[in-house]
Design an enzyme around this catalytic site. Sequence first.
Site, PDB file in Angstrom:
ATOM      1  N   ARG A  17       0.798  -1.217   0.000  1.00 37.17           N
ATOM      2  CA  ARG A  17       0.000   0.000   0.000  1.00 37.17           C
ATOM      3  C   ARG A  17       0.839   1.281   0.000  1.00 37.17           C
ATOM      4  NH1 ARG A  17      -2.752  -4.148   2.112  1.00 37.17           N
ATOM      5  NH2 ARG A  17      -0.681  -4.593   2.882  1.00 37.17           N
ATOM      6  N   THR A  18       1.783   1.369   0.927  1.00 34.13           N
ATOM      7  CA  THR A  18       2.496   2.638   1.123  1.00 34.13           C
ATOM      8  C   THR A  18       3.336   2.990  -0.102  1.00 34.13           C
ATOM      9  OG1 THR A  18       2.609   2.003   3.437  1.00 34.13           O
ATOM     10  CG2 THR A  18       3.935   3.893   2.764  1.00 34.13           C
ATOM     11  N   LYS A  56      25.582  -4.621  -1.517  1.00 36.50           N
ATOM     12  CA  LYS A  56      27.035  -4.791  -1.698  1.00 36.50           C
ATOM     13  C   LYS A  56      27.800  -4.168  -0.523  1.00 36.50           C
ATOM     14  CE  LYS A  56      26.325  -3.490  -6.315  1.00 36.50           C
ATOM     15  NZ  LYS A  56      26.795  -2.625  -7.381  1.00 36.50           N
ATOM     16  N   ARG A  78      11.414   4.002   3.823  1.00 35.90           N
ATOM     17  CA  ARG A  78      10.933   2.972   4.767  1.00 35.90           C
ATOM     18  C   ARG A  78      12.136   2.120   5.174  1.00 35.90           C
ATOM     19  NH1 ARG A  78       5.756  -1.032   4.542  1.00 35.90           N
ATOM     20  NH2 ARG A  78       4.817   0.927   5.217  1.00 35.90           N
ATOM     21  N   HIS A  92       4.724   5.750  11.649  1.00 30.26           N
ATOM     22  CA  HIS A  92       4.270   5.624  10.249  1.00 30.26           C
ATOM     23  C   HIS A  92       3.266   6.772  10.046  1.00 30.26           C
ATOM     24  CE1 HIS A  92       3.138   4.093   6.453  1.00 30.26           C
ATOM     25  NE2 HIS A  92       2.784   2.857   6.760  1.00 30.26           N
TER      26      HIS A  92
HETATM   27  N1   CP Z   1      -0.248  -0.054   5.898  1.00 29.56           N
HETATM   28  C1   CP Z   1       0.966  -0.326   5.354  1.00 29.56           C
HETATM   29  O1   CP Z   1       1.995   0.273   5.701  1.00 29.56           O
HETATM   30  O2   CP Z   1       0.921  -1.307   4.381  1.00 29.56           O
HETATM   31  P1   CP Z   1       2.168  -1.751   3.511  1.00 29.56           P
HETATM   32  O3   CP Z   1       3.165  -2.412   4.422  1.00 29.56           O
HETATM   33  O4   CP Z   1       1.621  -2.681   2.460  1.00 29.56           O
HETATM   34  O5   CP Z   1       2.772  -0.517   2.894  1.00 29.56           O
END
Ligand code: CP
Length: 311
Positions: free
Chosen positions: A58-59, A86, A108, A136
Amino acid sequence: MSLSTKNILGAKDLNKQDIQQILDTAESFKEISTRSIKKVPTLRGKTIINLFFEPSTRTRTSFEIAGKRLSADVINISGSTSSTAKGENLIDTARNLEAMNPDILVVRHNCSGASALLTQFIKCPIINAGDGAHEHPSQALLDLLTIRSHKGDLQGLKVAIVGDIRHSRVARSNIKAMQTMGMQVRVVGPPPLIPVELERLGVEVSSDLSKSIKDVDVIMVLRIQHERQNQMFLSSLREYSNYFCLTAEILAQARKDVLIVHPGPVNRGIEISLDVMEGPHSLILNQVTNGVAIRMALFYLLLGENNANPN
Ligand code: CP
């Protein structure tokens, strides 16, 4: 009016005015995604790099779609296919990417504080797309947008966040953002999965699912984060489900207008039953739709409105 922060590292850095501005801007961007031509020239000539060291559906996709709907050039980099494989470290990787003049870096990483660390070395704005079990923020913002779209106002709403609170960056960001917006937060789960400091922060704690959902406006369900657990917190998933799975039977005790949200990914039948997940109270896919609008708003506000013509 611009945001009080140059980076989006956590909900803790966003004041009420910031959150309101992000939600209002996202609300105005929603319509673009319903057009047959889903693109506006707002960020033409801008470059966004998505740097993901952890899996994401999603993100990552919604940050990419958000950038493209605003006409930015978007580059996606996975940790596993970058030169970190590497031996290059995160800071060097980010500094090399910055040498190509991106306008925003979306990061991320599985380490708490990874995005904040990079702000010491990188000049362009950084958006934290999830750092370990820490924060998040864009998820919390899209959750608030989804709730506000259905309830009208956030002030005074009661929320129960159910599940693995200890390992959840979504819970941490939501608790902060919800408290900033005047909402009352209760967390529900097995005691080993609830950090002790939460009560000091004004969060109500419960381990009784049926009782704790009776009077709330919103139930946020979280999955068990096995990938962040380095010791046994639960005897078995079956036992967890027996006490904390949101089923139709338990939901029957909640208010008739209760909303159900879940950040995904969902483990069907573990934390939420199939019929509840797909039932009339569930806003799970609505959250995903709103994720695009929130990320468009973040790009737009961080890159400055003078860059932009939202039409
Ligand atoms: N909600 C969320 O962070 O989903 P993903 O890990 O799929 O990005």
